[in-house]
Design a protein around this motif. Sequence first.
Motif: not given
Length: 99
Positions: A72-76, A79-81
Amino acid sequence: MNFGGTGFVLAIIALSIGGWMFTTWIRAKHGYPVENEWGGTVHRTDPDADRKIKLLTDDNAKLASQIGRLEERISVLERIATENYGQAAQLADQIDRLR
């Protein structure tokens, strides 16, 4: 050397028993089932096996939930990147137009 003598026969018997004992020891050491005197198999048992299985199951569940949180943290972060990359590309285009 007398191949029919008592010493030769006893040596062959001793070597056969020694080889059988060695292979049985190796099999038992590495956890393979061992044959008993009547041809049946004897499996090595571990008295703490149930406790170890429970600990490993709990540890596995904990690690699985931790992996879920990390995904979940990697997907966030992805998305930010990608959102910021689009803004950075627009900013670079604006800078190039000003030159």
